[in-house]
Design a protein around this motif. Structure first.
Motif, PDB file in Angstrom:
ATOM      1  N   ARG A 290       0.735  -1.038  -0.023  1.00 15.98           N
ATOM      2  CA  ARG A 290       0.200   0.096   0.087  1.00 15.98           C
ATOM      3  C   ARG A 290       0.974   1.333   0.117  1.00 15.98           C
ATOM      4  O   ARG A 290       0.562   2.355  -0.656  1.00 15.98           O
ATOM      5  N   ASN A 705     -14.974  -8.655  -8.407  1.00 16.15           N
ATOM      6  CA  ASN A 705     -13.981  -7.601  -8.999  1.00 16.15           C
ATOM      7  C   ASN A 705     -14.576  -6.041  -8.764  1.00 16.15           C
ATOM      8  O   ASN A 705     -14.018  -5.047  -8.952  1.00 16.15           O
ATOM      9  N   ASP A 707     -15.747  -2.924  -6.432  1.00 12.62           N
ATOM     10  CA  ASP A 707     -15.680  -1.890  -5.078  1.00 12.62           C
ATOM     11  C   ASP A 707     -16.870  -1.842  -4.547  1.00 12.62           C
ATOM     12  O   ASP A 707     -17.862  -1.830  -5.263  1.00 12.62           O
ATOM     13  N   SER A 709     -19.007   0.744  -1.045  1.00 17.41           N
ATOM     14  CA  SER A 709     -18.846   1.799   0.232  1.00 17.41           C
ATOM     15  C   SER A 709     -19.736   1.594   1.073  1.00 17.41           C
ATOM     16  O   SER A 709     -20.778   1.237   0.864  1.00 17.41           O
ATOM     17  N   LYS A 765     -12.019  -1.394  -1.337  1.00 13.64           N
ATOM     18  CA  LYS A 765     -11.923  -1.949  -2.554  1.00 13.64           C
ATOM     19  C   LYS A 765     -12.020  -3.504  -2.416  1.00 13.64           C
ATOM     20  O   LYS A 765     -11.768  -4.025  -1.276  1.00 13.64           O
ATOM     21  N   SER A 766     -12.500  -4.031  -3.418  1.00 15.49           N
ATOM     22  CA  SER A 766     -12.698  -5.392  -3.653  1.00 15.49           C
ATOM     23  C   SER A 766     -11.301  -6.177  -3.155  1.00 15.49           C
ATOM     24  O   SER A 766     -11.793  -7.230  -2.533  1.00 15.49           O
ATOM     25  N   GLU A 767     -10.300  -5.810  -3.358  1.00 16.01           N
ATOM     26  CA  GLU A 767      -9.072  -6.729  -2.976  1.00 16.01           C
ATOM     27  C   GLU A 767      -8.854  -6.708  -1.559  1.00 16.01           C
ATOM     28  O   GLU A 767      -8.363  -7.610  -1.034  1.00 16.01           O
ATOM     29  N   GLN A 768      -9.745  -5.909  -0.621  1.00 14.93           N
ATOM     30  CA  GLN A 768      -9.344  -6.112   0.916  1.00 14.93           C
ATOM     31  C   GLN A 768     -10.105  -7.359   1.103  1.00 14.93           C
ATOM     32  O   GLN A 768      -9.922  -7.707   2.337  1.00 14.93           O
TER      33      GLN A 768
END
Length: 804
Positions: A290, A705, A707, A709, A765-768
């Motif tokens: 990050r 994939n 994101d 909020s 974020k989706s990657e989280q």
């Protein structure tokens, strides 16, 4: 995650020249576009591309590299020191003279980066750096400027503004404020001619016995990454004066220690770190990914991970950092760590092996060892190492220098005094000091105190002391305000009397002064007892015969208060007077008795220069506390590790207890204690109250994939204005591998007037949501996630997210 092929950089064309090296003789083709006797020029009289400020950085690198001899290349890979041409033994000496022979030798052998982080008069530092850069630019064949380095953990440490320790900065949960703070650190160092600062530290505070917990941003990878990114952004943003338009930063941040350094076995500094690929990816690497892909330098760790020394870890340094993340800037081994391959880790038998290992992982060599890289020219000539490794490592160093604009302006500024210790910086520092303080307990609303209370007792060994963290210079505390001075300043022109008693020393079992402290409490309306840990500056910390309980190489087997401090707290509390305990420390203190018995408890991680004043302002209500814990507090050292984001199933609970009267109540986890922290990550009280409503997601169902909020309304339901840190946690309810019971995935600090409310939206974020699967890949798996608003040990409101 960024992806660029590092091997692709290996194949970069070296323009029209190719070199091989035999002994110290340079053999070349005959069609070179520059003369050997003046390699910094072109034969046709045109300006060399590497000197053209309008050319792109890669073209400049590829023009410069073929002009360099093997000795010049190796010099770029070794850290020098200004003490090679300056006498830096006396921090008060301001003699502006230098040793010409020493300067020439230093630049010839160790001229890539120069350590200049000394306590010295500013004028002397400016003279030293200007002298070094002027010699390089005007008297060496190629004129490759050096990077001049200093520490940056608490700010610019040579009589610059001292900020709180990073563990305290993280307690603010205020990335915007930290970015502004880091910008002032660059302001102070840049004008003097520095171009690299050794910070931030992105190790995780998961092993609390380790001495360097104070240098970290806490136990959580997301918070650490966000705070680290704020620091890197603030430090690097901008451009040096008169630098090339292609320059991308004015100061090189140095992310360290890459990687997994902060969890050594037994908490012992540089000891092995045990773990596998999943833990490496899930916890230790996330903050670096990050914060550091855009940092201009990275420093490796001393320790080994899963049996491989960090400085020799090709999977970590090449496969992941260079190839997977596409990192192109300089990497340096920590001081003396290349030698540890020989002396400690036992993976190399000699200096030649250590040097090869370091450079084949594309790292520079810092000082502190035997300068093994000096063996590289002979090793190249003997065919023991390919010059391509040296070339690519040199490229990474040159890339950092071009990115800093040093080839256009490597010099200190004439008006350097204008950015040192400014009123603007002090105002930012004052705000940060206030926001780092955490209110842990406040029974019966004993705090805040009224300024017409009558009298207060200030008791304890931290009252008349300025407690900074490690990595500050000798006597830096002279610029600080102690709590005693801060309270005295705040209560000027009031009728409140201060009764001060030290009570005991930090480092002694001597209880002879406790009766005087009890007397001070008895004649006061409220007692404020200040106890904790202590660190020392970089001179005293390494001086034999001195003592400390935190700092580099200062590791603990017990996290309780040292000496007579707990007895002092108990004696004061026994007077029956309202007792406020202030823990001033560099790490969590394991004293459950204080949590259970004190009327109020405040945590102040090692502050900066205005810490004493900020503490008084918090206690008397001039400022409403807003800090949150970046690290959990264990009940005892035996209940560690105590970090909140443990893997599911790792913390069964059937606790026992030893009651105050000595009665034993047996349990199982633990038999006579509990694995539950005293205070958990994210905890922190206010003088007002907050309520949460209307939790919504941007979409209740998302693709793998996508994101999303999180939006929630925060109400200040109390009578005073306050700031709240809205924290968002996610739990993967069913996953292919065991995952953390919860993870912080977002936060935002908001200020809300009394009686008002604010709608807060936090992106995720989706990657989280991804897990490192058994197939060794990041994957967002379909399923349900619990999304909650709260702290790590409280849930105020929650909902469900579906990933399809």
């Amino acid at each position: 995650m960024a992806k660029t092929s590092w091997p692709a950089l290996l194949s970069a064309i070296l323009l029209s020249a190719s070199f091989c090296f035999a002994s110290s003789r340079l053999e070349v083709r005959g069609d070179l576009h520059f003369p050997l006797y003046a390699r910094g020029t072109n034969k046709n009289g045109s300006t060399p591309l590497y000197k053209n400020p309008t050319a792109d950085i890669e073209s400049r690198i590829n023009d410069l590299l073929p002009r360099m001899t093997i000795e010049e290349k190796v010099s770029q890979l070794i850290q020098g020191d200004i003490d090679g041409w300056m006498n830096m033994s006396d921090p008060l000496d301001d003699t502006l003279v230098f040793n010409q022979t020493g300067l020439e030798q230093m630049i010839a052998q160790k001229g890539g980066a120069i350590w200049a982080g000394y306590l010295a008069p500013w004028e002397k530092i400016v003279f030293a750096i200007k002298t070094g850069q002027q010699y390089i630019m005007e008297n060496t064949t190629l004129g490759i400027p050096a990077i001049f380095q200093t520490e940056g953990l608490h700010g610019f440490t040579d009589n610059g503004t001292i900020w709180p320790s990073p563990i305290g900065l993280a307690a603010s949960f205020n990335t915007d404020l930290l970015q502004q703070a880091a910008s002032t650190i660059a302001d102070e160092a840049e004008g003097l001619g520095y171009s690299q600062a050794f910070a931030p530290v992105l190790d995780l505070s998961r092993e609390l016995r380790w001495g360097r917990v104070e240098e970290n941003f806490g136990e959580d990878p997301f918070l650490t990454g966000e705070m680290g990114n704020a620091y890197v952004t603030g430090l690097q943003s901008g451009r040096r004066r008169n630098a090339s338009s292609t320059a991308v930063a004015r100061m090189a941040a140095t992310c360290k220690h890459f990687a997994a350094f902060g969890s050594p076995q037994g908490g012992l500094n540089i000891a092995q770190v045990s773990g596998g690929e999943r833990e490496l990816r899930t916890m230790f690497l996330k903050p670096f990914n990050r914060a550091c892909v855009n940092s201009l330098s990275i420093m490796t760790a001393y320790s080994s991970y899963d049996g491989i020394p960090a400085t020799a870890n090709t999977h970590l340094l090449t496969d992941i950092l260079r190839n997977e993340w596409g990192y192109q800037y300089l990497v340096t081994a920590d001081a003396g760590s290349i030698d540890l391959l020989i002396t400690t880790h036992g993976t190399c038998a000699d200096r030649e092996c250590a040097a090869r290992t370091g450079v084949e992982n594309y790292s520079m060599e810092m000082g502190g060892g035997t300068f093994t890289y000096l063996t590289l020219p002979d090793q190249v000539n003997a065919g023991n190492i390919s010059v391509s490794y040296i070339d690519e490592t040199v490229k990474s160093v040159l890339r950092t220098k071009f990115a800093l604009g040093l080839f256009e302006n490597p010099y200190p500024y004439d008006d350097y005094l204008s950015t040192l210790r400014t009123s603007k910086t002090r105002d930012l520092l004052h705000q940060m000091e206030q926001e780092t303080i955490v209110l842990l307990e406040n029974r019966n609303n004993v705090l805040p105190l009224s300024k017409d209370i009558g009298s207060i007792a200030l008791i304890g060994p931290q009252v008349d002391r300025v407690s900074f963290g490690d990595y500050v210079f000798f006597n830096a505390s002279l610029n600080g305000i102690s709590p005693l001075a801060g309270f005295t300043q705040l209560l000027t022109n009031t009728s409140t009397t201060i009764n001060y008693a030290e009570g005991c020393k930090l480092w002694s079992n001597d209880a002879s002064e406790i009766p005087a402290a009890v007397s001070a409490a008895q004649k006061s309306d409220v007692a404020i007892v200040m106890v904790g840990t202590w660190s020392l500056d970089q001179t005293l910390l390494w001086t034999p015969g001195t003592n400390a309980t935190t700092g580099e190489h200062v590791d603990l087997s017990d996290l309780g208060l040292v000496g007579a401090q707990l007895d002092l707290v108990k004696a004061v509390q026994a007077t029956g007077k309202p007792t406020v305990v202030v823990l001033v420390s560099g790490k969590p203190i394991a004293e459950p008795w204080i949590q259970a018995n004190a009327d109020a408890v405040i945590q102040q991680f090692y502050p900066g220069e205005l810490g004493g004043l900020a503490l008084a302002e918090i206690i008397f209500g001039d400022v409403n506390p807003s800090g949150k814990l970046p690290v959990s507090f264990p009940r005892s050292v035996g209940t560690t590790p105590v970090f909140y984001n443990y893997i599911k199933g790792s913390r069964p609970l059937d606790p026992g207890v030893v009651h105050d009267d000595g009665t034993l109540a047996f349990g199982h986890q633990y038999v006579l204690d509990s694995p539950v922290p005293i205070w958990s990550f994210g905890h922190g009280l206010s003088y007002t109250t907050f309520n949460y409503t209307d939790l919504t997601l941007s979409k209740s169902t998302i693709g793998t994939n996508e994101d999303f909020s999180v939006t929630v309304t925060v109400h200040n339901t109390g009578k005073v204005d306050g700031s709240e840190v809205v924290q968002v946690y996610a739990t993967d309810l069913v996953s292919s591998v065991a995952t953390p019971n919860q993870e912080l995935v977002g936060f935002q600090k908001v200020s809300i007037p009394a009686g008002a409310s604010s709608s807060v939206t936090i992106p995720v974020k989706s990657e989280q949501l991804a897990v490192w699967t058994v197939k060794q890949a990041w994957t967002v798996e379909p399923g349900q996630f619990q999304i909650k608003i709260g702290t790590s040990d409280q849930s105020f409101i929650d909902t469900t997210l579906t990933v399809s």
